[in-house]
Design a protein around this motif. Structure first.
Motif, PDB file in Angstrom:
ATOM      1  N   GLN A   3      36.142  12.960 -22.190  1.00 46.26           N
ATOM      2  CA  GLN A   3      34.742  12.623 -22.350  1.00 46.26           C
ATOM      3  C   GLN A   3      34.485  11.945 -23.682  1.00 46.26           C
ATOM      4  OE1 GLN A   3      32.189  16.082 -22.046  1.00 46.26           O
ATOM      5  NE2 GLN A   3      30.525  14.906 -21.140  1.00 46.26           N
ATOM      6  N   LEU A   4      33.679  10.903 -23.651  1.00 42.17           N
ATOM      7  CA  LEU A   4      33.178  10.254 -24.849  1.00 42.17           C
ATOM      8  C   LEU A   4      31.668  10.209 -24.718  1.00 42.17           C
ATOM      9  CD1 LEU A   4      35.596   7.207 -25.235  1.00 42.17           C
ATOM     10  CD2 LEU A   4      35.540   9.256 -26.651  1.00 42.17           C
ATOM     11  N   VAL A   5      30.993  10.818 -25.649  1.00 40.77           N
ATOM     12  CA  VAL A   5      29.539  10.907 -25.585  1.00 40.77           C
ATOM     13  C   VAL A   5      28.950  10.161 -26.771  1.00 40.77           C
ATOM     14  CG1 VAL A   5      27.541  12.429 -25.528  1.00 40.77           C
ATOM     15  CG2 VAL A   5      29.669  13.116 -24.404  1.00 40.77           C
ATOM     16  N   GLU A   6      28.208   9.112 -26.454  1.00 44.88           N
ATOM     17  CA  GLU A   6      27.608   8.270 -27.493  1.00 44.88           C
ATOM     18  C   GLU A   6      26.140   8.634 -27.673  1.00 44.88           C
ATOM     19  OE1 GLU A   6      30.318   4.526 -26.008  1.00 44.88           O
ATOM     20  OE2 GLU A   6      28.184   4.644 -25.584  1.00 44.88           O
ATOM     21  N   CYS A  22      29.799   8.863 -31.673  1.00 46.13           N
ATOM     22  CA  CYS A  22      30.572   9.010 -30.433  1.00 46.13           C
ATOM     23  C   CYS A  22      31.515  10.188 -30.604  1.00 46.13           C
ATOM     24  CB  CYS A  22      31.335   7.732 -30.143  1.00 46.13           C
ATOM     25  SG  CYS A  22      32.459   7.855 -28.731  1.00 46.13           S
ATOM     26  N   ALA A  24      34.369  12.559 -29.040  1.00 44.19           N
ATOM     27  CA  ALA A  24      35.437  12.519 -28.042  1.00 44.19           C
ATOM     28  C   ALA A  24      35.980  13.914 -27.780  1.00 44.19           C
ATOM     29  CB  ALA A  24      36.562  11.613 -28.508  1.00 44.19           C
ATOM     30  N   CYS A  93      31.786   2.946 -27.481  1.00 47.55           N
ATOM     31  CA  CYS A  93      32.900   3.418 -28.279  1.00 47.55           C
ATOM     32  C   CYS A  93      34.123   3.509 -27.376  1.00 47.55           C
ATOM     33  CB  CYS A  93      32.606   4.761 -28.941  1.00 47.55           C
ATOM     34  SG  CYS A  93      32.519   6.153 -27.827  1.00 47.55           S
ATOM     35  N   GLY A 105      33.252   5.001 -23.679  1.00 40.91           N
ATOM     36  CA  GLY A 105      32.030   5.753 -23.562  1.00 40.91           C
ATOM     37  C   GLY A 105      31.105   5.096 -22.550  1.00 40.91           C
ATOM     38  N   GLN A 106      29.974   5.725 -22.319  1.00 45.31           N
ATOM     39  CA  GLN A 106      29.037   5.229 -21.305  1.00 45.31           C
ATOM     40  C   GLN A 106      28.172   4.087 -21.822  1.00 45.31           C
ATOM     41  OE1 GLN A 106      28.486   7.824 -23.176  1.00 45.31           O
ATOM     42  NE2 GLN A 106      26.305   7.941 -23.700  1.00 45.31           N
TER      43      GLN A 106
END
Length: 114
Positions: A3-6, A22, A24, A93, A105-106
């Motif tokens: 998961q990559l959360v921006e 971001c 990770a 990212c 990332g999204q």
């Protein structure tokens, strides 16, 4: 789970600043970087940073954008100053063991008004 959360995108006036983050998880973060994409155009590289802190930037953002990372938090940041309308894009990212093996990332929207 990979998961990559921006976070951190938004609307800002020209000359303003934003800081993107971001976080990770579940993935190697040897390579971490930021990219952006305008609809109808190719995704372009902006900046990258190694675990040791070495950085590399696209020429057009040098002096305005600063990439940094917190290895303990597996998080990469992009501080963007003196933003211009042409910086408007979706910012992504990327992280992975190498720049050729990344997870994206999204994306987060950055809009700079004139």
């Amino acid at each position: 789970q990979v998961q990559l959360v921006e976070s951190g995108g938004g609307l800002v006036q020209a000359g303003g600043s934003l800081r993107l983050s971001c976080a990770a998880s579940g993935i190697s973060t040897t390579f971490m970087g930021w990219y952006r994409q305008v609809p109808g155009q190719q995704r372009e590289f902006l900046a990258t940073i190694t675990r040791e802190g070495s950085t590399y930037y696209k020429d057009s953002v040098k002096g305005r954008f600063t990439i940094s990372r917190d290895n303990a938090k597996n998080t990469v940041y992009l501080q963007m100053n003196n933003l211009k309308p042409e910086d408007t894009a979706v910012y992504f990212c990327a992280a992975g063991p190498t720049y050729l093996q990344v997870t994206w990332g999204q994306g987060t929207q950055v809009t700079v008004s004139s």
